[in-house]
Design a protein around this motif. Structure first.
Motif, PDB file in Angstrom:
ATOM      1  N   HIS A 159       0.956  -1.243   0.023  1.00 31.31           N
ATOM      2  CA  HIS A 159      -0.067   0.195   0.045  1.00 31.31           C
ATOM      3  C   HIS A 159       1.053   1.214   0.032  1.00 31.31           C
ATOM      4  CE1 HIS A 159      -2.918   2.884   1.435  1.00 31.31           C
ATOM      5  NE2 HIS A 159      -3.837   2.033   1.055  1.00 31.31           N
ATOM      6  N   PRO A 160       0.653   2.254  -0.698  1.00 24.25           N
ATOM      7  CA  PRO A 160       1.320   3.596  -0.769  1.00 24.25           C
ATOM      8  C   PRO A 160       1.811   3.918   0.266  1.00 24.25           C
ATOM      9  CG  PRO A 160      -0.314   3.590  -2.509  1.00 24.25           C
ATOM     10  CD  PRO A 160      -0.609   2.376  -1.813  1.00 24.25           C
ATOM     11  N   ALA A 161       0.642   3.736   1.498  1.00 22.66           N
ATOM     12  CA  ALA A 161       0.896   4.517   2.890  1.00 22.66           C
ATOM     13  C   ALA A 161       2.125   3.602   3.695  1.00 22.66           C
ATOM     14  CB  ALA A 161      -0.311   4.636   3.572  1.00 22.66           C
ATOM     15  N   ALA A 162       2.614   2.554   3.150  1.00 18.17           N
ATOM     16  CA  ALA A 162       3.471   1.583   3.885  1.00 18.17           C
ATOM     17  C   ALA A 162       4.491   2.407   4.233  1.00 18.17           C
ATOM     18  CB  ALA A 162       3.601   0.450   3.218  1.00 18.17           C
ATOM     19  N   GLY A 163       4.975   3.454   3.574  1.00 16.27           N
ATOM     20  CA  GLY A 163       6.294   4.021   3.768  1.00 16.27           C
ATOM     21  C   GLY A 163       6.427   5.114   4.635  1.00 16.27           C
ATOM     22  N   HIS A 164       5.237   5.275   5.660  1.00 22.64           N
ATOM     23  CA  HIS A 164       5.157   6.376   6.488  1.00 22.64           C
ATOM     24  C   HIS A 164       6.158   6.181   7.864  1.00 22.64           C
ATOM     25  CE1 HIS A 164       2.544   4.481   9.849  1.00 22.64           C
ATOM     26  NE2 HIS A 164       2.830   3.316   8.845  1.00 22.64           N
ATOM     27  N   ALA A 165       6.577   7.285   8.207  1.00 24.98           N
ATOM     28  CA  ALA A 165       7.539   7.501   9.306  1.00 24.98           C
ATOM     29  C   ALA A 165       6.755   6.906  10.541  1.00 24.98           C
ATOM     30  CB  ALA A 165       8.018   8.827   9.670  1.00 24.98           C
ATOM     31  N   LEU A 166       7.343   5.959  11.293  1.00 24.48           N
ATOM     32  CA  LEU A 166       6.690   5.302  12.544  1.00 24.48           C
ATOM     33  C   LEU A 166       7.806   5.308  13.627  1.00 24.48           C
ATOM     34  CD1 LEU A 166       3.899   4.047  13.473  1.00 24.48           C
ATOM     35  CD2 LEU A 166       5.004   1.776  12.710  1.00 24.48           C
ATOM     36  N   LEU A 167       7.970   5.791  14.624  1.00 26.03           N
ATOM     37  CA  LEU A 167       8.885   5.722  15.525  1.00 26.03           C
ATOM     38  C   LEU A 167       9.003   4.258  16.270  1.00 26.03           C
ATOM     39  CD1 LEU A 167       8.610   9.102  17.628  1.00 26.03           C
ATOM     40  CD2 LEU A 167      10.501   8.108  16.323  1.00 26.03           C
ATOM     41  N   TRP A 168       8.098   3.548  16.078  1.00 26.54           N
ATOM     42  CA  TRP A 168       8.299   1.919  16.521  1.00 26.54           C
ATOM     43  C   TRP A 168       9.120   1.355  15.358  1.00 26.54           C
ATOM     44  CZ3 TRP A 168       8.081   0.066  20.984  1.00 26.54           C
ATOM     45  CH2 TRP A 168       7.357   0.820  22.065  1.00 26.54           C
ATOM     46  N   SER A 169       9.141   1.841  14.178  1.00 20.82           N
ATOM     47  CA  SER A 169       9.888   0.912  13.092  1.00 20.82           C
ATOM     48  C   SER A 169      11.361   1.047  13.252  1.00 20.82           C
ATOM     49  CB  SER A 169       9.582   1.651  11.914  1.00 20.82           C
ATOM     50  OG  SER A 169      10.391   0.903  10.952  1.00 20.82           O
ATOM     51  N   ALA A 170      12.138   0.000  13.260  1.00 22.58           N
ATOM     52  CA  ALA A 170      13.346  -0.049  13.490  1.00 22.58           C
ATOM     53  C   ALA A 170      14.373   0.885  12.763  1.00 22.58           C
ATOM     54  CB  ALA A 170      13.943  -1.624  12.993  1.00 22.58           C
ATOM     55  N   ARG A 171      14.143   1.071  11.631  1.00 17.48           N
ATOM     56  CA  ARG A 171      14.702   2.031  10.596  1.00 17.48           C
ATOM     57  C   ARG A 171      14.838   3.567  11.536  1.00 17.48           C
ATOM     58  NH1 ARG A 171      10.708   1.710   6.680  1.00 17.48           N
ATOM     59  NH2 ARG A 171       9.401   3.528   6.855  1.00 17.48           N
ATOM     60  N   GLU A 172      13.638   3.833  12.469  1.00 24.75           N
ATOM     61  CA  GLU A 172      13.728   4.940  12.956  1.00 24.75           C
ATOM     62  C   GLU A 172      14.253   5.127  14.331  1.00 24.75           C
ATOM     63  OE1 GLU A 172      12.335   7.531  11.236  1.00 24.75           O
ATOM     64  OE2 GLU A 172      11.419   6.295   9.574  1.00 24.75           O
ATOM     65  N   ALA A 173      15.319   4.159  14.764  1.00 27.06           N
ATOM     66  CA  ALA A 173      15.519   4.251  16.057  1.00 27.06           C
ATOM     67  C   ALA A 173      16.558   5.350  16.446  1.00 27.06           C
ATOM     68  CB  ALA A 173      16.451   3.032  16.206  1.00 27.06           C
ATOM     69  N   PRO A 174      17.421   6.042  15.210  1.00 29.62           N
ATOM     70  CA  PRO A 174      18.140   7.038  15.637  1.00 29.62           C
ATOM     71  C   PRO A 174      17.533   8.068  16.072  1.00 29.62           C
ATOM     72  CG  PRO A 174      19.055   5.638  13.653  1.00 29.62           C
ATOM     73  CD  PRO A 174      17.952   5.184  14.013  1.00 29.62           C
ATOM     74  N   ARG A 175      16.009   8.267  15.683  1.00 32.39           N
ATOM     75  CA  ARG A 175      15.250   9.523  16.023  1.00 32.39           C
ATOM     76  C   ARG A 175      15.002   9.601  17.613  1.00 32.39           C
ATOM     77  NH1 ARG A 175       9.999   9.360  12.483  1.00 32.39           N
ATOM     78  NH2 ARG A 175       9.772  11.162  13.763  1.00 32.39           N
ATOM     79  N   LEU A 176      15.180   8.491  17.980  1.00 32.29           N
ATOM     80  CA  LEU A 176      14.923   8.573  19.549  1.00 32.29           C
ATOM     81  C   LEU A 176      16.003   9.481  20.427  1.00 32.29           C
ATOM     82  CD1 LEU A 176      14.784   4.618  20.447  1.00 32.29           C
ATOM     83  CD2 LEU A 176      12.782   6.231  20.419  1.00 32.29           C
ATOM     84  N   ARG A 177      16.859   9.957  19.829  1.00 37.65           N
ATOM     85  CA  ARG A 177      17.909  10.892  20.448  1.00 37.65           C
ATOM     86  C   ARG A 177      17.190  11.859  20.899  1.00 37.65           C
ATOM     87  NH1 ARG A 177      22.955   8.714  20.236  1.00 37.65           N
ATOM     88  NH2 ARG A 177      23.724   7.474  18.622  1.00 37.65           N
ATOM     89  N   ALA A 178      16.214  12.647  20.111  1.00 37.64           N
ATOM     90  CA  ALA A 178      15.573  13.677  20.273  1.00 37.64           C
ATOM     91  C   ALA A 178      14.786  13.483  21.395  1.00 37.64           C
ATOM     92  CB  ALA A 178      14.847  14.051  19.011  1.00 37.64           C
ATOM     93  N   ARG A 179      14.164  12.281  22.047  1.00 36.28           N
ATOM     94  CA  ARG A 179      13.416  12.282  23.367  1.00 36.28           C
ATOM     95  C   ARG A 179      14.134  11.850  24.306  1.00 36.28           C
ATOM     96  NH1 ARG A 179       8.341  13.072  20.902  1.00 36.28           N
ATOM     97  NH2 ARG A 179       8.339  12.728  18.427  1.00 36.28           N
ATOM     98  N   ILE A 180      15.421  11.363  24.475  1.00 40.89           N
ATOM     99  CA  ILE A 180      16.210  10.727  25.395  1.00 40.89           C
ATOM    100  C   ILE A 180      16.131  11.625  26.693  1.00 40.89           C
ATOM    101  CG2 ILE A 180      18.559  10.001  26.142  1.00 40.89           C
ATOM    102  CD1 ILE A 180      19.360   9.232  23.824  1.00 40.89           C
ATOM    103  N   ASP A 181      15.957  12.995  26.823  1.00 42.45           N
ATOM    104  CA  ASP A 181      15.978  13.724  27.691  1.00 42.45           C
ATOM    105  C   ASP A 181      14.625  13.387  28.562  1.00 42.45           C
ATOM    106  OD1 ASP A 181      18.245  14.899  27.406  1.00 42.45           O
ATOM    107  OD2 ASP A 181      17.623  16.703  26.330  1.00 42.45           O
ATOM    108  N   SER A 182      13.609  12.624  28.083  1.00 43.73           N
ATOM    109  CA  SER A 182      12.462  12.269  28.819  1.00 43.73           C
ATOM    110  C   SER A 182      12.606  11.373  29.827  1.00 43.73           C
ATOM    111  CB  SER A 182      11.348  11.470  27.761  1.00 43.73           C
ATOM    112  OG  SER A 182      11.069  12.357  26.782  1.00 43.73           O
ATOM    113  N   LEU A 183      13.923  10.575  29.646  1.00 51.04           N
ATOM    114  CA  LEU A 183      14.371   9.905  30.821  1.00 51.04           C
ATOM    115  C   LEU A 183      15.219  10.587  31.868  1.00 51.04           C
ATOM    116  CD1 LEU A 183      16.057   7.352  28.622  1.00 51.04           C
ATOM    117  CD2 LEU A 183      13.808   6.876  30.139  1.00 51.04           C
TER     118      LEU A 183
END
Length: 790
Positions: free
Chosen positions: A163-187
């Motif tokens: 489906h064309p929407a399958a390429g959407h950005a999803l923080l749970w997706s493995a490839r998006e793991a580096p984006r977690l750095r922006a939220r590390i301060d929540s810890l």
């Protein structure tokens, strides 16, 4: 079952849905929506969710429903994808326990309703899945295995979906793991922030560069315990949510399911069971296994970071999302206690279903003891003073159970490199279709026979397939004795030609005690360095060949006429000897004059090891009567052959019918065909010639610093390095050879030794070796000769 049990635990979606406020509908609103939009009347009760709003609709009939009111920020195309995927899975694997979309009154499966804030929300009605939520420790290992299989089945059902929407950005997706750095301060805990940063560093170093190489498709992405309910037998009775669907790596489904191991007392055993179940449906590829340790830690880091961020941003969800953290920090503490290397080894062992080397039962010592007990004292001893527990290979590299890499410069079976993808693909594709024998017509055996004949001199036109080099030499012996009527054989003094009863007699290297078969004559190997005739004297090689006449006479005295002279073109077991062409030409001429046949044993030298030619005998300018092939022919898959003249095979056929159950089977022949294709396509003969010449020159140069190097001989990428105690006297030094072999093993390069005195280092890497590999061999040999590695 509680109402919470069947709530789809929607994951952290695109940033818009994460940041958007939750829908605010009452139970009365839900009942009205169900009735007006879907024609279903019932009583609503709220279910817990992260970013959407879910209600169970009890109708009083046999089936209940789940009303899902999507976050106003949800992309309509993503919702359409989830619905289409449910319908697709329902068609491709109807037995999977998924929710079924209910038709909306206005058509389709999605309705739209306004919220209190004036924003529109997409709404779907789905069948409610009965069952109970279970915690990780509640599940038996059998249930964990079944859960893994269900996860893989779901992925398989989605294999043809897009489906064309399958390429959407999803923080749970493995490839998006580096984006977690922006939220590390929540810890709040700086120690925990450091742990997550370390996990992300490792992910970006190991996974990110090769993530695009992983096989990928649209995946469910979140079949965790939150998104599954179970029946009384602990089998999955409901898969609750498709809210985290995305196009991503297939292995990510396994990684999501692995959240069940985090709070178990036996996480590695559970991971092993989960991987086994997943692999029973979708076997893991080597790269997926290699990256699994980092993928698991990144997933758990995602759980920890998003739980902390969500709880701080939306306190009303705190109790729910904090549940994601249950066990996560405990598993991180366990990993930290193990250390990164032991963690990776343990995960790899679990994924490959191997013994964990940290488990006493899986230690080298324990395995060696089991080997002695189970395989007996007659089996060949383990290589090296410190035995190796090897678990995988790739190209010129082998890897042990601790993931340490060794450059394999010893094994000549994987001629095109360990686990060459083309050979693996050819054999696995064929084994999925058919494997049978040559009593049935199959093109693979015919194609391989034609390819082999095309590489050989005219007249060698008949191929007989077997399974090993020993069998090939055994059959060649039978063919020769049948054709000549003779019973006498001739081999070089320390030759090795196999392990069957017939060819063990042709293998002086394995003779013990006073065993000397009367029908076999031993020809002095043409050693121009330490033998009785040395290359400093003119005509030295011909003088070795002159021995043939006397040995023929000796056989005659014992009542044996010549049948077969079996020669390894590189005289590998005699010490890797390379006499000039006249030697073998003259020896064969004399043997044939006495009525015997010449068998070229290409089990060690064939398939391009010599570099300049495909077959070793071609370097000597002699055409054999029979050629035997084995070891590298299938690059590790058992396949071998005898190639001979039609008249020899026809004589044999008049006396007996010959058949080998597995000889020439389609899988084996596909392996052989793949090897020949790779040799051609990758230019490996030229590479063997080039790299072999470089290796020879550089090892000779080492002799200027290491007087123990007495002589260096090479046929392409088969190199013999003779070690001596005294260069002038050429006294063999087997003790030093053994030390160098074991030192190099400790330094990460595998070689062997050969020759009557076992003082010749045997170096024979796969033909795919590159310049860096040659550098590694030479540098390691230099260090080992200097005493490093003791």
């Amino acid at each position: 079952m509680t109402d919470t049990a069947a709530s789809p635990a929607a994951g952290a979606g695109p940033a818009g849905t994460l940041d958007a406020p939750l829908p605010r509908f009452t139970t009365l609103d839900a009942e009205r929506i169900a009735h007006r939009q879907f024609g279903v009347t019932g009583t609503a009760s709220p279910l817990v969710s992260e970013r959407d709003q879910n209600f169970r609709i009890r109708t009083g009939a046999a089936a209940d429903f789940l009303l899902k009111i999507h976050n106003a920020a949800e992309d309509p195309q993503v919702v359409a994808m989830q619905t289409a995927a449910l319908l697709h899975v329902g068609r491709t694997d109807p037995q999977l326990p998924i929710m079924r979309p209910y038709a909306a009154a206005a058509g389709g499966h999605v309705a739209r309703v306004p919220g209190a804030d004036g924003r529109d929300h997409l709404v779907r009605l789905l069948t409610f899945m009965p069952g109970a939520h279970l915690e990780g420790p509640d599940l038996s290992l059998a249930a964990v295995r079944a859960f893994g299989a269900t996860s893989a089945r779901l992925g398989r059902a989605l294999r043809g979906f897009f489906h064309p929407a399958a390429g959407h950005a999803l923080l749970w997706s493995a490839r998006e793991a580096p984006r977690l750095r922006a939220r590390i301060d929540s810890l709040e805990d700086p120690g925990r922030r450091a742990i997550i940063a370390t996990v992300l560093d490792a992910f970006e170093a190991r996974v990110t560069p090769v993530f695009p190489s992983l096989r990928a498709q649209v995946i469910h992405g979140d079949l965790s315990l939150d998104n599954a309910v179970f029946d009384d037998d602990q089998q999955v009775s409901g898969i609750l949510d498709f809210g985290d669907m995305v196009h991503s790596a297939v292995v990510s489904d396994l990684v999501a399911s692995a959240e069940l191991v985090v709070d178990r007392p036996d996480p590695m055993a559970a991971l092993r069971a989960l991987c086994a179940g997943f692999g029973s449906v979708t076997p893991l590829e080597e790269l997926e296994i290699e990256l699994l340790p980092e993928l698991l830690l990144a997933r758990w880091a995602t759980s920890a970071v998003l739980a902390a961020w969500r709880a701080r941003t939306y306190p009303e969800c705190a109790d729910y999302v904090r549940g994601w953290e249950a066990g996560v920090w405990a598993i991180f503490e366990r990993v930290e206690a193990m250390g990164p290397d032991r963690w990776r080894v343990g995960v790899h062992a679990a994924a490959r279903d191997l013994d964990d080397p940290d488990d006493p039962a899986g230690s080298i010592e324990a395995m060696a003891a089991r080997r002695r007990r189970l395989l007996g004292p007659a089996v060949s001893p383990l290589s090296y003073d410190s035995p190796l527990h090897l678990v995988r290979g790739s190209g010129v590299w082998l890897y042990d159970a601790t993931d340490r890499a060794y450059l394999d410069a010893y094994n000549n079976v994987p001629v095109v490199g360990h686990c060459h993808p083309q050979v693996v693909a050819a054999t696995t594709a064929q084994v999925r279709r058919l494997n049978t024998n040559v009593r049935y017509l199959h093109p693979s055996a015919l194609a391989l026979a034609e390819r082999l004949i095309a590489t050989l001199p005219a007249g060698l036109d008949t191929v007989m397939f077997v399974n090993s080099g020993s069998e090939a030499n055994d059959l060649a012996w039978r063919l020769a004795t049948c054709f000549t009527g003779g019973t006498g054989g001739m081999v070089t003094a320390h030759a090795y030609h196999g392990a069957t009863a017939a060819v063990a007699a042709l293998t002086p290297a394995e003779w013990r005690g006073e065993h000397r078969p009367s029908h076999i004559a031993r020809l002095t190997a043409p050693d121009g360095y330490r033998g009785p005739h040395r290359r400093e004297a003119s005509g030295w090689a011909e003088r070795y060949a002159e021995e043939v006449d006397g040995l023929v006479a000796m056989l005659a005295e014992r009542g044996h006429r010549p049948a077969a002279m079996v020669i390894d073109a590189a005289f590998t077991s005699d010490g890797i000897l390379l006499p000039p062409r006249p030697y073998l030409q003259e020896a064969v001429r004399r043997w044939r004059a006495a009525g015997g046949l010449y068998v070229a044993d290409e089990v060690q030298t064939g398939f391009g090891r010599g570099g300049s030619h495909l077959w070793g005998f071609q370097l000597h300018g002699v055409v054999p009567d029979l050629v035997t092939l084995g070891k590298p022919m299938g690059n590790g898959h058992p396949v071998a052959a005898v190639v001979t003249r039609a008249e020899i095979a026809e004589r044999f056929a008049r006396e007996t019918e010959w058949f080998s159950t597995f000889g020439g089977n389609p899988v084996a022949c596909e392996a052989g065909l793949a090897v020949l294709r790779v040799l051609d396509a990758e230019g490996l003969l030229a590479n063997a010639s080039h790299r072999g010449a470089d290796l020879l020159a550089r090892v000779k140069a080492l002799g200027e610093r290491h007087p123990a190097i007495g002589d260096v001989r090479a046929m392409g990428l088969l190199v013999g390095i003779e070690l001596v105690r005294d260069r002038a006297a050429r006294t063999p030094d087997p003790v030093l050879a053994d030390r160098v072999v074991n030192r190099m093993r400790k330094l990460g390069v595998l070689i062997g030794s050969t020759g009557p005195e076992d003082n010749v280092l045997k170096v024979r890497p796969a033909l795919v070796i590159d310049a860096a590999g040659v550098d590694r061999i030479v540098d390691t040999l230099d260090r080992a000769l200097a005493g490093e590695g003791d």
